[in-house]
Design an enzyme around this catalytic site. Structure first.
Site, PDB file in Angstrom:
ATOM      1  N   PHE A   1       0.653  -1.074   0.205  1.00 39.44           N
ATOM      2  CA  PHE A   1      -0.298  -0.180  -0.388  1.00 39.44           C
ATOM      3  C   PHE A   1       1.007   1.492  -0.003  1.00 39.44           C
ATOM      4  O   PHE A   1       1.887   0.944   0.433  1.00 39.44           O
ATOM      5  CB  PHE A   1      -1.028   0.312   0.872  1.00 39.44           C
ATOM      6  CG  PHE A   1      -2.084  -0.374   1.341  1.00 39.44           C
ATOM      7  CD1 PHE A   1      -2.886   0.157   0.750  1.00 39.44           C
ATOM      8  CD2 PHE A   1      -2.150  -2.288   1.502  1.00 39.44           C
ATOM      9  CE1 PHE A   1      -4.510  -0.334   0.855  1.00 39.44           C
ATOM     10  CE2 PHE A   1      -3.449  -2.651   1.532  1.00 39.44           C
ATOM     11  CZ  PHE A   1      -4.472  -1.733   0.997  1.00 39.44           C
ATOM     12  N   ASP A   2       0.394   2.633  -0.272  1.00 37.94           N
ATOM     13  CA  ASP A   2       0.758   3.596  -0.672  1.00 37.94           C
ATOM     14  C   ASP A   2       0.481   4.134   0.395  1.00 37.94           C
ATOM     15  O   ASP A   2      -0.469   3.946   1.341  1.00 37.94           O
ATOM     16  CB  ASP A   2       0.623   4.184  -1.789  1.00 37.94           C
ATOM     17  CG  ASP A   2       1.254   5.586  -1.713  1.00 37.94           C
ATOM     18  OD1 ASP A   2       2.578   6.131  -1.852  1.00 37.94           O
ATOM     19  OD2 ASP A   2       0.577   6.615  -2.142  1.00 37.94           O
TER      20      ASP A   2
END
Length: 228
Positions: free
Chosen positions: A9-10
């Site tokens: 995930f960013d």
């Protein structure tokens, strides 16, 4: 369908709506350095990519960028880091994915020490097998380098990285993941434009789409043509 073995995930624009704190800190930094300050809308373009890239785009040379970085870091630590919020539904989506046994990792261009602090503040740090980000000296800040670093650490933790997927909101996520042979699911609620979707394999309109995409495994072919 091939199940995803882990999910990267960013942070900014994917998990947290952090624009207010980042743009205000950028404006403060430029004011201190007696540089022109772009409009709030223009400053949004600098949310997500490595901060030194942003300073370069604003016309600062390497020495000025290092000076700006010190000003930015101090202000952001004191006032900007928590001037943000978790997007509605994203915690539930991540917990639903984690509940299926798929490991989650963070891969952000934000300094890792700051990212850990923010996730702890919002009670999300327990979700991640590994939290990775830029180094404090920015030697590791480009998304491709961060993704590679995260993968190396996941391997050391004996996580299966045979079929990982990235989830992010900017072209830097798409390109940085692709440099490591990883596809990206693009999210609509962040700061990216339509053209930045190009190269992603799917587009999530809402956080509730993410557990569905992850459960399906490899989705349809990449998004090759986005509105320009």
């Amino acid at each position: 369908m091939t199940a995803w073995s882990c999910v990267l995930f960013d942070l900014d624009g994917t998990i947290t709506d952090s624009a207010a704190g980042i743009t205000a800190t950028l404006a403060h930094t430029l004011e201190v350095m007696q540089r022109p300050v772009p409009s709030p809308a223009e400053l949004l373009a600098f949310v997500g990519p490595p901060i030194l890239d942003g300073f370069a785009a604003l016309g600062l040379d390497p020495a000025q960028s290092r000076e700006a970085l010190a000003i930015y870091r101090e202000r952001y630590h004191e006032r900007g880091a928590f001037d943000s919020s978790v997007y509605p539904g994203i915690e539930e989506a991540m917990r639903a994915i984690a509940a299926t046994g798929v490991p989650l990792a963070l891969a952000t261009s934000k300094p890792e020490t700051q990212a850990r602090r923010i996730l702890d503040h919002f009670g999300l740090d327990d979700l991640f097998t590994f939290i990775g980000g830029a180094s404090d000296d920015e030697a590791r800040s480009e998304k491709a380098d961060v993704v590679s670093y995260v993968l190396d650490n996941l391997i050391a933790l004996e996580v299966d990285v045979s079929n990982p997927v990235m989830i992010g909101d900017r072209e830097h996520d798409v390109h940085g993941a692709a440099a490591n042979g990883i596809p990206t699911i693009f999210v609509e609620w962040g700061y990216g434009s339509d053209i930045e979707k190009v190269g992603s394999i799917a587009v999530a309109d809402t956080p509730s789409d993410l557990p569905v995409f992850i459960s399906r495994g490899t989705p349809e072919p990449p998004v090759a043509n986005a509105a320009i």
